[in-house]
Design a protein around this motif. Structure first.
Motif, PDB file in Angstrom:
ATOM      1  N   THR A  56     -15.666 -21.786   0.657  1.00  7.89           N
ATOM      2  CA  THR A  56     -15.777 -22.916   1.588  1.00  7.89           C
ATOM      3  C   THR A  56     -14.432 -23.216   2.237  1.00  7.89           C
ATOM      4  O   THR A  56     -14.346 -23.490   3.445  1.00  7.89           O
ATOM      5  CB  THR A  56     -16.302 -24.158   0.852  1.00  7.89           C
ATOM      6  OG1 THR A  56     -17.574 -23.863   0.273  1.00  7.89           O
ATOM      7  CG2 THR A  56     -16.447 -25.337   1.808  1.00  7.89           C
ATOM      8  N   GLY A  57     -13.351 -23.153   1.445  1.00  6.25           N
ATOM      9  CA  GLY A  57     -12.016 -23.368   1.997  1.00  6.25           C
ATOM     10  C   GLY A  57     -11.628 -22.305   2.997  1.00  6.25           C
ATOM     11  O   GLY A  57     -11.036 -22.597   4.055  1.00  6.25           O
ATOM     12  N   ILE A  58     -11.965 -21.059   2.699  1.00  6.20           N
ATOM     13  CA  ILE A  58     -11.680 -19.960   3.633  1.00  6.20           C
ATOM     14  C   ILE A  58     -12.463 -20.145   4.924  1.00  6.20           C
ATOM     15  O   ILE A  58     -11.950 -19.940   6.027  1.00  6.20           O
ATOM     16  CB  ILE A  58     -12.014 -18.603   2.970  1.00  6.20           C
ATOM     17  CG1 ILE A  58     -11.001 -18.301   1.867  1.00  6.20           C
ATOM     18  CG2 ILE A  58     -12.025 -17.485   4.005  1.00  6.20           C
ATOM     19  CD1 ILE A  58     -11.325 -17.052   1.067  1.00  6.20           C
ATOM     20  N   GLN A  59     -13.715 -20.561   4.804  1.00  5.37           N
ATOM     21  CA  GLN A  59     -14.539 -20.800   5.992  1.00  5.37           C
ATOM     22  C   GLN A  59     -13.944 -21.907   6.852  1.00  5.37           C
ATOM     23  O   GLN A  59     -13.940 -21.821   8.087  1.00  5.37           O
ATOM     24  CB  GLN A  59     -15.959 -21.165   5.573  1.00  5.37           C
ATOM     25  CG  GLN A  59     -16.927 -21.345   6.739  1.00  5.37           C
ATOM     26  CD  GLN A  59     -18.303 -21.744   6.262  1.00  5.37           C
ATOM     27  OE1 GLN A  59     -18.441 -22.621   5.402  1.00  5.37           O
ATOM     28  NE2 GLN A  59     -19.334 -21.106   6.800  1.00  5.37           N
ATOM     29  N   ARG A  60     -13.409 -22.928   6.209  1.00  8.84           N
ATOM     30  CA  ARG A  60     -12.850 -24.065   6.939  1.00  8.84           C
ATOM     31  C   ARG A  60     -11.585 -23.680   7.692  1.00  8.84           C
ATOM     32  O   ARG A  60     -11.380 -24.084   8.836  1.00  8.84           O
ATOM     33  CB  ARG A  60     -12.550 -25.204   5.969  1.00  8.84           C
ATOM     34  CG  ARG A  60     -12.060 -26.487   6.654  1.00  8.84           C
ATOM     35  CD  ARG A  60     -11.698 -27.561   5.642  1.00  8.84           C
ATOM     36  NE  ARG A  60     -12.791 -27.788   4.696  1.00  8.84           N
ATOM     37  CZ  ARG A  60     -12.699 -27.547   3.385  1.00  8.84           C
ATOM     38  NH1 ARG A  60     -11.573 -27.069   2.870  1.00  8.84           N
ATOM     39  NH2 ARG A  60     -13.723 -27.774   2.599  1.00  8.84           N
ATOM     40  N   HIS A  61     -10.738 -22.874   7.065  1.00 10.10           N
ATOM     41  CA  HIS A  61      -9.437 -22.554   7.661  1.00 10.10           C
ATOM     42  C   HIS A  61      -9.403 -21.202   8.372  1.00 10.10           C
ATOM     43  O   HIS A  61      -8.476 -20.924   9.128  1.00 10.10           O
ATOM     44  CB  HIS A  61      -8.353 -22.582   6.582  1.00 10.10           C
ATOM     45  CG  HIS A  61      -8.170 -23.936   5.944  1.00 10.10           C
ATOM     46  ND1 HIS A  61      -7.578 -24.992   6.594  1.00 10.10           N
ATOM     47  CD2 HIS A  61      -8.546 -24.403   4.712  1.00 10.10           C
ATOM     48  CE1 HIS A  61      -7.561 -26.053   5.793  1.00 10.10           C
ATOM     49  NE2 HIS A  61      -8.154 -25.736   4.653  1.00 10.10           N
ATOM     50  N   GLY A  62     -10.404 -20.344   8.118  1.00  9.70           N
ATOM     51  CA  GLY A  62     -10.439 -19.031   8.766  1.00  9.70           C
ATOM     52  C   GLY A  62      -9.336 -18.101   8.302  1.00  9.70           C
ATOM     53  O   GLY A  62      -8.932 -17.183   9.027  1.00  9.70           O
ATOM     54  N   PHE A  63      -8.838 -18.308   7.091  1.00 11.62           N
ATOM     55  CA  PHE A  63      -7.698 -17.528   6.610  1.00 11.62           C
ATOM     56  C   PHE A  63      -7.780 -17.432   5.092  1.00 11.62           C
ATOM     57  O   PHE A  63      -8.233 -18.354   4.419  1.00 11.62           O
ATOM     58  CB  PHE A  63      -6.394 -18.220   7.026  1.00 11.62           C
ATOM     59  CG  PHE A  63      -5.143 -17.527   6.572  1.00 11.62           C
ATOM     60  CD1 PHE A  63      -4.504 -17.915   5.404  1.00 11.62           C
ATOM     61  CD2 PHE A  63      -4.617 -16.486   7.301  1.00 11.62           C
ATOM     62  CE1 PHE A  63      -3.354 -17.274   4.965  1.00 11.62           C
ATOM     63  CE2 PHE A  63      -3.471 -15.837   6.880  1.00 11.62           C
ATOM     64  CZ  PHE A  63      -2.830 -16.236   5.703  1.00 11.62           C
ATOM     65  N   GLY A  64      -7.351 -16.309   4.536  1.00  9.76           N
ATOM     66  CA  GLY A  64      -7.334 -16.177   3.082  1.00  9.76           C
ATOM     67  C   GLY A  64      -6.957 -14.767   2.648  1.00  9.76           C
ATOM     68  O   GLY A  64      -7.277 -13.794   3.331  1.00  9.76           O
ATOM     69  N   ARG A  65      -6.242 -14.691   1.520  1.00  6.68           N
ATOM     70  CA  ARG A  65      -5.856 -13.396   0.949  1.00  6.68           C
ATOM     71  C   ARG A  65      -6.259 -13.403  -0.517  1.00  6.68           C
ATOM     72  O   ARG A  65      -5.715 -14.175  -1.313  1.00  6.68           O
ATOM     73  CB  ARG A  65      -4.345 -13.177   1.072  1.00  6.68           C
ATOM     74  CG  ARG A  65      -3.817 -13.246   2.498  1.00  6.68           C
ATOM     75  CD  ARG A  65      -2.312 -13.360   2.478  1.00  6.68           C
ATOM     76  NE  ARG A  65      -1.744 -13.423   3.819  1.00  6.68           N
ATOM     77  CZ  ARG A  65      -0.488 -13.766   4.071  1.00  6.68           C
ATOM     78  NH1 ARG A  65       0.323 -14.086   3.082  1.00  6.68           N
ATOM     79  NH2 ARG A  65      -0.039 -13.804   5.315  1.00  6.68           N
ATOM     80  N   LEU A  66      -7.201 -12.555  -0.862  1.00 12.45           N
ATOM     81  CA  LEU A  66      -7.739 -12.521  -2.213  1.00 12.45           C
ATOM     82  C   LEU A  66      -7.495 -11.166  -2.849  1.00 12.45           C
ATOM     83  O   LEU A  66      -7.684 -10.130  -2.203  1.00 12.45           O
ATOM     84  CB  LEU A  66      -9.244 -12.800  -2.198  1.00 12.45           C
ATOM     85  CG  LEU A  66      -9.739 -14.045  -1.441  1.00 12.45           C
ATOM     86  CD1 LEU A  66     -11.248 -14.141  -1.554  1.00 12.45           C
ATOM     87  CD2 LEU A  66      -9.074 -15.296  -1.963  1.00 12.45           C
ATOM     88  N   CYS A  67      -7.099 -11.192  -4.100  1.00 12.89           N
ATOM     89  CA  CYS A  67      -7.010  -9.959  -4.886  1.00 12.89           C
ATOM     90  C   CYS A  67      -7.981 -10.101  -6.045  1.00 12.89           C
ATOM     91  O   CYS A  67      -7.840 -10.993  -6.898  1.00 12.89           O
ATOM     92  CB  CYS A  67      -5.590  -9.748  -5.410  1.00 12.89           C
ATOM     93  SG  CYS A  67      -5.427  -8.237  -6.403  1.00 12.89           S
ATOM     94  N   LEU A  68      -8.995  -9.249  -6.079  1.00 16.30           N
ATOM     95  CA  LEU A  68     -10.012  -9.278  -7.116  1.00 16.30           C
ATOM     96  C   LEU A  68      -9.768  -8.110  -8.056  1.00 16.30           C
ATOM     97  O   LEU A  68      -9.693  -6.961  -7.606  1.00 16.30           O
ATOM     98  CB  LEU A  68     -11.413  -9.173  -6.499  1.00 16.30           C
ATOM     99  CG  LEU A  68     -11.705 -10.047  -5.270  1.00 16.30           C
ATOM    100  CD1 LEU A  68     -13.144  -9.825  -4.806  1.00 16.30           C
ATOM    101  CD2 LEU A  68     -11.455 -11.520  -5.559  1.00 16.30           C
TER     102      LEU A  68
END
Length: 707
Positions: free
Chosen positions: A491-503
């Motif tokens: 939801t936070g990524i959708q709101r800001h349009g930005f994100g870097r995730l390492c799974l």
């Protein structure tokens, strides 16, 4: 220069066919004599021994002896003079008029475009010049003319003061501004070529009485049909469209000039439909500038610009919206030859002027954004029409034919980014009609075939009923064992349009599936790049591949999934080769400048470069399933396989299977397609075997499964 280049009327008509033509129009004959006598065309028409065109001489009324074997040059000139005097006297006694149909249509245009009498007369003359072969051929006796000589010739032939002719054909005159008739300023040419019409088909249309003035422009300026979609079908563009509609509604109220909108995007994204939707929202009629005529022949870039000029004059006092589709035909064409400037660039000042002074708001539509920046900056709004997200594609599939397609086909069709509403509608219509004739033709199979054929012809892949890149049908976040709150992060990524995730975590724990779920959740396409896709044995190529992957994701506005990133982000402290360091450096540079969403997955988290890991906003461990998750998945699988399950009987065995992932249960479902399971014990035995193979354990699960 050949005066018949690109002209529909051939000059090599057989003499016998000429004689079967209808009678020459009196005005055409009058003007023909003026060409010959007052402008000196007779020198080319009458030679020492004969007329240079017997058919013309006969139509003009020369006597039989001169037409046969008793030709005399002096007698021919005397007879020409007498014939000229006779027709001038007839015209003086009772002035010749255009035909009733042409006169009626000219009146319509005169009222619509506010033409004066001289402009209307010139337009009528040009129509006869293009429709009366005799007038055209005799005009050619003057040879190739300059613009100045053309004006003087018209002044004499039409018996109108030179200054009035000059003003009527000036760039400020209504004929030129409307694009109906333009005087070719440069190069010498024959009269018909010097006076170019907006469309060759306008000649035929003006000679037949029109029911409506817009009938005269059919094939050049067409009334658009109603939109098949609504504004609700473009939720991914909602913010842009709210701004655009508010602006256009205010423009409509204030009659503002110079309003131009540029829409661009790949083919099939619904640009043309969106123009129709905007017109419907504004409650105005949309008119299209055609790119092909009524015969299906392409209209030249110059012809389309002339049609646009005419449209601006036609609608300057009406509430309308114009659409100029396929604008690359004008802005990026090669009408002037390869390597030459485009039509718009060669008329840059004029094009800039129409982008600043047009009366009617215009939407310019293109499949490309590669326009001259000088043009781009003159558009009020520039809007990219992106590929509709999967949820939206699914919506129109269900809306159109969902009740006749099972979920597998709906899912397969919605996975196709290039599937436009038009392709779907046509395939549905054809498949449905075929089934009405032959009931054995299943509609889903027929649609799959039809859509695949169209996609392949366009250079895309065919429909895949089982897409390896698609999200599993029963994917559920509750089957992922991680301490992070995935829904909140998404939801936070959708709101800001930005994100870097390492799974990170063991294979099958749902890392890649989560990236697919995330892309669907935020309504963005997913761009998958595996380590094997990016690593190259050539020095520097891996770095280039990385840069290209990030650039491609930014261009598509996609979630970038870097799957199996271990080989790209090895700890630089352990590096022995220079390229091992440079590729990590390149990755860091690209990720720092990337303004989108990137998801990296790895099975060997402990081997990754520490500096690289610090660049990720979240580092989330995906662990093996908990007992509760294992039991919930087992229940789900047994329900699909119609198997009974009693937790009290299998609890001990399931507790022993403590290194299972959701992917292991997906394997069970696939295996059941080939060899059905008899009971839940058989399922547990296979799960044990899956775990044993992956982790090389011989741990017993406490029972012997029967097959």
């Amino acid at each position: 220069m050949n005066k018949y280049v690109n002209q529909p009327f051939a000059n090599d008509v057989q003499q016998g066919e000429m004689e079967n033509f209808t009678e020459i129009h009196p005005l055409a004959k009058l003007w023909a004599f003026r060409f010959l006598v007052e402008l000196g065309g007779a020198k080319e028409f009458i030679s020492d021994n004969c007329f240079n065109n017997q058919w013309i001489a006969k139509q003009l009324g020369f006597s039989e002896p001169l037409l046969n074997d008793q030709f005399n040059e002096q007698a021919a000139y005397q007879e020409l003079k007498q014939l000229h005097q006779n027709i001038e006297q007839q015209h003086l006694n009772q002035p010749f008029q255009f035909s009733e149909e042409l006169q009626f249509n000219l009146k319509l245009l005169q009222q619509l475009l506010d033409l004066n009498d001289v402009e209307s007369l010139i337009l009528g003359f040009v129509i006869l010049l293009n429709s009366e072969q005799l007038l055209d051929d005799i005009a050619d006796t003057l040879g190739e003319l300059t613009a100045s000589k053309t004006l003087r010739a018209l002044a004499i032939v039409l018996d109108v003061p030179y200054e009035e002719i000059r003003q009527a054909l000036s760039t400020q005159g209504r004929l030129h501004r409307s694009g109906l008739v333009s005087l070719q300023q440069y190069y010498r040419n024959y009269l018909r070529i010097k006076l170019s019409l907006v469309s060759n088909q306008l000649v035929d249309k003006l000679l037949v009485k029109a029911n409506d003035v817009m009938d005269l422009f059919t094939g050049t300026i067409n009334k658009s049909d109603r939109a098949e979609l609504t504004i609700q079908d473009y939720p991914h563009l909602q913010k842009d469209l709210n701004l655009l509609l508010a602006y256009l509604k205010q423009v409509k109220n204030t009659k503002q000039k110079g309003v131009n909108i540029f829409l661009y995007g790949s083919s099939g994204t619904g640009k043309t439909q969106l123009c129709k939707v905007l017109a419907a929202e504004l409650a105005v009629q949309l008119f299209e500038i055609s790119y092909e005529d009524a015969d299906g022949d392409a209209i030249s870039a110059t012809g389309r610009l002339c049609a646009y000029r005419a449209a601006q004059c036609i609608f300057d006092s009406q509430s309308a919206l114009l659409m100029f589709d396929e604008v690359e035909d004008v802005f990026n064409d090669t009408e002037n030859g390869m390597g030459m400037k485009s039509t718009a660039q060669s008329r840059k000042a004029w094009v800039n002027r129409i982008l600043e002074q047009n009366q009617t708001p215009t939407i310019w539509v293109s499949n490309s954004d590669q326009l001259d920046p000088a043009f781009i900056r003159r558009f009020d709004m520039v809007l990219e029409i992106k590929v509709p997200p999967k949820k939206q594609r699914m919506n129109f599939i269900v809306k159109q034919c969902g009740h006749e397609l099972d979920p597998m086909y709906q899912e397969a069709f919605s996975n196709i980014e290039q599937l436009s509403p038009a392709i779907l509608n046509r395939s549905y219509k054809v498949a449905k009609m075929a089934k009405m004739h032959n009931d054995d033709l299943a509609l889903p199979n027929s649609m799959t075939k039809l859509i695949s054929n169209t996609l392949k012809a366009q250079g895309f892949r065919a429909v895949k009923l089982q897409d390896s890149n698609a999200l599993p049908q029963f994917y559920d976040l509750s089957y992922i064992n991680t301490p992070s709150n995935l829904k909140d992060i998404a939801t936070g990524i959708q709101r800001h349009g930005f994100g870097r995730l390492c799974l990170y975590g063991a294979s099958g724990t749902g890392k890649t599936a989560f990236a697919r779920w995330l892309a669907e959740f935020i309504d963005q396409p997913l761009l998958i790049k595996r380590g094997s896709d990016l690593i190259s044995p050539w020095v520097g190529q891996t770095e280039q591949n990385l840069a290209q992957a990030f650039a491609e994701a930014e261009e598509q506005q996609a979630v970038l999934l870097l799957d199996e990133v271990d080989s790209l982000l090895q700890d630089r402290r352990q590096a022995s080769k220079s390229w091992e360091i440079s590729q990590v450096n390149e990755f860091l540079v690209q990720m720092e400048s990337f303004n989108g969403i990137v998801v990296a997955t790895t099975n060997r988290f402990e081997e990754l470069d520490q500096a690289a890991l610090r660049r990720f906003d979240f580092k989330m461990h995906f662990d093996f399933l908990t007992y509760a998750q294992r039991f919930a998945l087992l229940e789900n699988v047994c329900q699909q396989l119609n198997l009974e399950i009693d937790e009290t009987q299998i609890k001990t065995q399931l507790q022993g299977l403590n290194r299972l992932c959701a992917g292991d249960f997906a394997v069970i479902v696939r295996q059941a397609c080939f060899q059905p399971f008899k009971n839940v014990n058989a399922v547990l035995q296979h799960l044990h075997e899956e775990m044993a193979v992956k982790y090389k354990t011989s741990q017993s699960i406490g029972f012997t499964a029967s097959n």
